[in-house]
Design a protein around this motif. Structure first.
Motif, short mmCIF file in Angstrom:
data_model
loop_
_atom_site.label_atom_id
_atom_site.label_comp_id
_atom_site.label_asym_id
_atom_site.label_seq_id
_atom_site.Cartn_x
_atom_site.Cartn_y
_atom_site.Cartn_z
N ILE A 316 0.84 -1.21 0.00
CA ILE A 316 0.00 0.00 0.00
C ILE A 316 0.87 1.25 0.00
O ILE A 316 0.62 2.20 -0.76
CB ILE A 316 -0.94 -0.01 1.23
CG1 ILE A 316 -2.00 -1.10 1.08
CG2 ILE A 316 -1.62 1.35 1.39
CD1 ILE A 316 -2.85 -1.28 2.31
N LEU A 320 0.86 4.09 -2.94
CA LEU A 320 0.45 5.46 -2.65
C LEU A 320 1.52 6.46 -3.07
O LEU A 320 1.21 7.52 -3.63
CB LEU A 320 0.17 5.61 -1.15
CG LEU A 320 -1.14 5.01 -0.62
CD1 LEU A 320 -1.20 5.10 0.89
CD2 LEU A 320 -2.35 5.71 -1.25
N TYR A 323 1.77 6.56 -7.02
CA TYR A 323 0.60 7.08 -7.73
C TYR A 323 0.29 8.53 -7.36
O TYR A 323 -0.03 9.34 -8.23
CB TYR A 323 -0.63 6.21 -7.42
CG TYR A 323 -1.79 6.45 -8.35
CD1 TYR A 323 -1.80 5.91 -9.63
CD2 TYR A 323 -2.89 7.20 -7.95
CE1 TYR A 323 -2.86 6.12 -10.49
CE2 TYR A 323 -3.96 7.41 -8.80
CZ TYR A 323 -3.94 6.87 -10.07
OH TYR A 323 -4.99 7.08 -10.94
N TYR A 324 0.40 8.86 -6.06
CA TYR A 324 0.02 10.20 -5.63
C TYR A 324 1.21 11.09 -5.29
O TYR A 324 1.03 12.25 -4.88
CB TYR A 324 -0.91 10.11 -4.41
CG TYR A 324 -2.29 9.62 -4.75
CD1 TYR A 324 -3.14 10.37 -5.55
CD2 TYR A 324 -2.76 8.40 -4.26
CE1 TYR A 324 -4.42 9.93 -5.86
CE2 TYR A 324 -4.03 7.95 -4.57
CZ TYR A 324 -4.85 8.71 -5.38
OH TYR A 324 -6.10 8.26 -5.69
N GLY A 328 0.85 11.30 -1.63
CA GLY A 328 0.91 9.93 -1.13
C GLY A 328 1.65 9.84 0.19
O GLY A 328 1.32 9.01 1.05
N ALA A 331 -0.70 10.66 2.88
CA ALA A 331 -1.58 9.52 3.13
C ALA A 331 -0.86 8.43 3.93
O ALA A 331 -1.45 7.79 4.81
CB ALA A 331 -2.09 8.95 1.81
N VAL A 369 -7.25 3.46 3.47
CA VAL A 369 -6.80 4.14 2.26
C VAL A 369 -8.00 4.65 1.46
O VAL A 369 -7.89 5.62 0.70
CB VAL A 369 -5.94 3.19 1.40
CG1 VAL A 369 -5.45 3.88 0.14
CG2 VAL A 369 -4.76 2.68 2.19
N ASN A 372 -8.65 8.32 1.92
CA ASN A 372 -7.64 9.15 1.25
C ASN A 372 -7.82 9.18 -0.25
O ASN A 372 -7.69 10.23 -0.87
CB ASN A 372 -6.24 8.63 1.61
CG ASN A 372 -5.84 8.94 3.03
OD1 ASN A 372 -5.80 10.09 3.45
ND2 ASN A 372 -5.57 7.90 3.81
N VAL A 373 -8.11 8.02 -0.83
CA VAL A 373 -8.32 7.97 -2.29
C VAL A 373 -9.54 8.81 -2.67
O VAL A 373 -9.51 9.55 -3.66
CB VAL A 373 -8.50 6.51 -2.75
CG1 VAL A 373 -8.97 6.46 -4.20
CG2 VAL A 373 -7.19 5.74 -2.59
N TYR A 376 -8.48 12.42 -2.48
CA TYR A 376 -7.52 12.78 -3.52
C TYR A 376 -8.16 12.82 -4.90
O TYR A 376 -7.79 13.66 -5.74
CB TYR A 376 -6.34 11.81 -3.52
CG TYR A 376 -5.40 12.00 -2.34
CD1 TYR A 376 -5.59 13.03 -1.42
CD2 TYR A 376 -4.33 11.14 -2.13
CE1 TYR A 376 -4.74 13.21 -0.35
CE2 TYR A 376 -3.46 11.29 -1.05
CZ TYR A 376 -3.68 12.33 -0.17
OH TYR A 376 -2.84 12.51 0.90
N THR A 705 -9.53 2.00 -4.92
CA THR A 705 -9.76 1.51 -3.56
C THR A 705 -9.88 -0.01 -3.52
O THR A 705 -9.38 -0.66 -2.60
CB THR A 705 -11.03 2.13 -2.94
OG1 THR A 705 -12.13 1.93 -3.83
CG2 THR A 705 -10.85 3.60 -2.70
N LEU A 708 -6.34 -1.32 -3.87
CA LEU A 708 -5.55 -1.13 -2.66
C LEU A 708 -6.03 -2.03 -1.52
O LEU A 708 -5.23 -2.49 -0.70
CB LEU A 708 -5.60 0.33 -2.22
CG LEU A 708 -4.77 1.28 -3.08
CD1 LEU A 708 -5.09 2.73 -2.76
CD2 LEU A 708 -3.28 1.03 -2.87
#
Length: 774
Positions: A316, A320, A323-324, A328, A331, A369, A372-373, A376, A705, A708
């Motif tokens: 995870i 994160l 990708y972010y 991330g 997160a 997560v 957060n997703v 975001y 999601t 993840l």
């Protein structure tokens, strides 16, 4: 930490939380969020550190045996709470004789007692069961006088102990100090405990005492005994299971069958003596369920759980960050704080960590997560509209709040139902999941938002970059509703048909009763050899399977209740050179199995009712119908797939199914929230266009999601050991089925139901009040 400090800290946290959520000023809110985060983390770190000493492990992680015992009163005797408590105390004295640390003996419901004995060797299970079920023996015995230091002479070998007497130790309080005495008592009791009809503790001007009543025969025997002892003020020893509970002196002959015992009793001592006289275990206890894990398998489970947890967390964290990017990292910070809060709360409230509890922690990481997703992906949309980063962050958190709140509350409803109706293992899972939900809401809505506020306002953060793998085109999901309805209908009917074909064979021992043994051998033991030996016993249908845990190859055998000892003895006798040992044993009686099944069905039904009511309150009844139909679809299809690959229903699987229900409703709630938002913003298009737009706009969140959440579940499947393999497989199937139903079942059902009812979904949703904001 002292109770006063804990109370003061809790009160301060409550005040800070109220201040944080009610203030609108940016600067105070930023600092309040920081203080809250630091305060909570410090509080939980103090509670959990060092974890090896502060986190209590369940029997499945440290090894031991649990027994679920049922009290069965005879002759229509009323089963009162006092009688159950008395039975608990008698059992506690027996368990204390094993010298184990931290045994658990506690009432379960109205007529059952749970006994957990850590470290009990699996080889001693049958002996322990016999000891725990043994009828308690209550006796009233006369005490021989210690004339001229007779006891001292006997102990010194200067005088022979008469054959009709026995020397026993008796503990009493003298001036507040425990003092031991030696008493000479008759080997043969004058009065047996069956003559005692009633006993109770009382308090009067002279202090605490115990009153008891005997039946007619006992009254005559007691009168004769006291008449013989009264002239010399002799003693009567009251023995329970051979241990002297009290030794009162006789001051006068007592006739009529009623007597009182006075002395230097405390409240507890008087109640304990009354309990001994009433003898709550004068009839055998019935052991309905036995679950045992060897310390070796327990340590293996801890290792497997840690590996699975770290693997899932690592995957995870990696995703994160990739990708972010910088977002991330925020997160990931929230995820770490979420884990600290979860473990801290477990330690603070003295919850026991079990193997299903580890699964709950791993799953909660994946679900943490989700918030957060969701934030975001909202943030991405807000930045795409050209808003400044500060405005985009504020808008993203505000718009995501209702979806996060609703999704977590629905999952929390499932967890509470599991805690209420689940068994010990499932309850452990539900507790960690509930704590994880609360921790994830705090870390996502307070910790990460506070971090962004400081970075933007104090450190000049002006831009965020993210990858975007979401599909660029829009799909007409609702347009496929007739085709997907046929597919879903066939899947549901096929699953129900296969369940009917499997019938009772689909049920594990948790529901139909029986024995389950898990064996390991130092030298290889072929499955064919085991099967040949078992078939020669002629014990009927015995299921034999192999399982792997780490480097160990294990063999599990399922048979009728009471078959475990015979199976184990037969294999150790047939293969004496293989080093066969028992690492786990479960026994479930048929009566408690039926009760487990009823409780599981109740839990499932209440989950559906709870979600129906909540979705109706927050959205509209047609939305609630769509959500519940999708959940019923998920449960049936997931069970069908699980049974198709040869699985058996168990209590842990019930926890997995109810978790799928909670997780699937999360996805559905997010889409419903976007539909509700579109209606409230008066966006153009009819109901079908709005639904399609909502599904497409949340598609990236749904994919991310689910992906993840799958990461830790897949890690659990490969590294979590055989105990949790069925759980994790069911979760993997359920996530895929739930994703499908969220898109292709829930929204079309809302549309069809609104048409049948003749109500406007848009008008009904607009009539609902606005949700809260963080």
């Amino acid at each position: 930490m002292s109770p006063a400090i804990t109370f003061a800290a809790g009160l301060a946290l409550l005040i800070l939380f109220g201040w944080y959520f009610f203030t609108e000023a940016a600067r105070p809110k930023r600092w309040l969020g920081l203080v809250l985060t630091v305060f909570m983390v410090a509080f939980c770190l103090e509670a959990v550190w060092p974890p090896a000493q502060k986190i209590r492990l369940g029997l499945d992680l440290r090894g031991g045996t649990s027994f679920l015992m049922k009290l069965t009163p005879q002759n229509n005797e009323a089963l009162t709470a006092d009688l159950v408590e008395q039975a608990v105390e008698v059992i506690r004295k027996r368990v204390d004789a094993y010298g184990v640390s931290e045994p658990v003996i506690t009432p379960q419901g109205r007529d059952r007692i749970l006994v957990q004995i850590p470290g009990l060797d699996t080889a001693h299970i049958e002996k322990t069961k016999t000891e725990l079920q043994r009828v308690a023996k209550l006796e009233l015995v006369s005490v021989a006088p210690d004339t001229g230091g007779r006891i001292a002479r006997i102990e010194a070998g200067e005088e022979i102990l008469p054959p009709d007497l026995v020397l026993r130790t008796y503990s009493d309080k003298i001036d507040g100090q425990d003092t031991e005495f030696k008493l000479l008592i008759k080997k043969r009791a004058e009065i047996s405990g069956e003559h005692v009809q009633r006993a109770y503790a009382y308090y009067d001007a002279g202090g605490y005492g115990v009153s008891f009543t005997l039946d007619a025969e006992g009254a005559k025997l007691f009168g004769d005994l006291t008449q013989a002892l009264a002239p010399t003020h002799g003693q009567i020893a009251i023995l329970l299971d051979g241990k002297i509970m009290s030794a009162p002196r006789v001051n006068e002959p007592i006739f009529g069958g009623s007597a009182v015992i006075t002395g230097r009793f405390s409240d507890k001592e008087a109640r304990d003596l009354a309990s001994a006289l009433e003898n709550p275990l004068r009839v055998p206890l019935q052991i309905e369920e036995t679950r045992s894990v060897s310390p070796t398998l327990g340590s293996d489970s801890v290792r497997d759980g840690i590996v699975a947890g770290l693997s899932g967390l690592g995957l995870i964290v990696l995703f994160l960050f990739l990708y972010y990017h910088f977002a991330g990292l925020i997160a990931i910070l929230g995820l770490v704080i979420n884990l600290v809060l979860l473990l801290g709360m477990m330690s603070m409230f003295h919850f026991v960590l079990t193997l299903p509890g580890i699964a709950g922690i791993i799953l909660s990481l994946g679900m943490a997560v989700d918030a957060n997703v969701l934030i975001y992906e909202r943030l991405r949309s807000e930045m795409a509209e050209g808003k400044s980063l500060s405005a985009a962050i504020g808008s993203a958190y505000d718009k995501a709040f209702s979806a996060i709140f609703d999704a977590n509350i629905t999952t929390l409803i499932i967890s509470i139902i599991l805690i209420q109706y689940g068994s010990g293992s499932v309850r452990g899972f539900a507790i960690t999941l509930s704590l994880g939900i609360m921790a994830s809401m705090f870390s996502a809505l307070v910790t990460t938002r506070t971090s962004f506020r400081f970075l933007v306002d104090n450190f000049g953060l002006r831009k965020l970059t993210m990858l975007n793998f979401a599909p660029k085109r829009s799909f007409d999901f609702i347009g496929m509703r007739k085709l997907t309805a046929i597919i879903s209908g066939l899947a549901v009917l096929g699953s129900l048909g296969y369940m009917a074909v499997r019938g009772e064979k689909a049920l594990g021992i948790d529901f139909r009763g029986g024995d389950l043994l898990t064996l390991v051998s130092e030298k290889p033991l072929a499955l064919a050899e085991v099967r040949q030996e078992i078939e020669a016993l002629g014990m009927g249908d015995i299921t034999i399977q192999t399982e792997r845990s780490g480097q160990s190859e294990m063999i599990s055998l399922r048979g009728s209740a009471g078959s475990s000892q015979r199976l184990f003895d037969a294999l150790t006798h047939a293969f004496p050179d293989r080093g066969i040992s028992l690492v786990a044993q479960d026994t479930v009686g048929p009566v408690i199995g039926v009760e487990f099944a009823k409780r599981s069905l109740w839990a499932l039904a209440l989950s559906f009712v709870g979600i129906l009511l909540y979705a109706t309150i927050r959205f509209e009844f047609s939305f609630a119908v769509g959500a519940v139909v999708a959940l019923i679809h998920d449960v049936i299809v997931t069970l069908g797939v699980f049974l198709l690959v040869g699985g058996e229903l168990s209590l842990v699987l019930v926890g997995a199914i109810l978790t799928i229900v909670g997780y699937s409703i999360n996805d559905t709630i997010v889409i419903f929230d976007r539909i509700r938002e579109a209606f409230k913003n008066h966006e153009s298009g009819g109901i079908l266009t709005t639904m399609n737009r909502a599904i497409n706009e949340t598609l990236s969140r749904t994919i991310l999601t689910n992906f993840l959440t799958l990461l830790p579940i897949v890690a659990l499947y490969f590294f979590g050991g055989p105990v949790l393999r069925d759980f994790s497989f069911t979760m993997i199937v359920g996530i895929f089925v739930g994703t499908y139903s969220t898109i292709f079942v829930a929204s079309p059902i809302v549309f069809w139901w609104s048409k049948l009812s003749g109500k406007s979904v848009r008008r009904e949703v607009l009539a609902k009040p606005e949700g809260a904001r963080a």
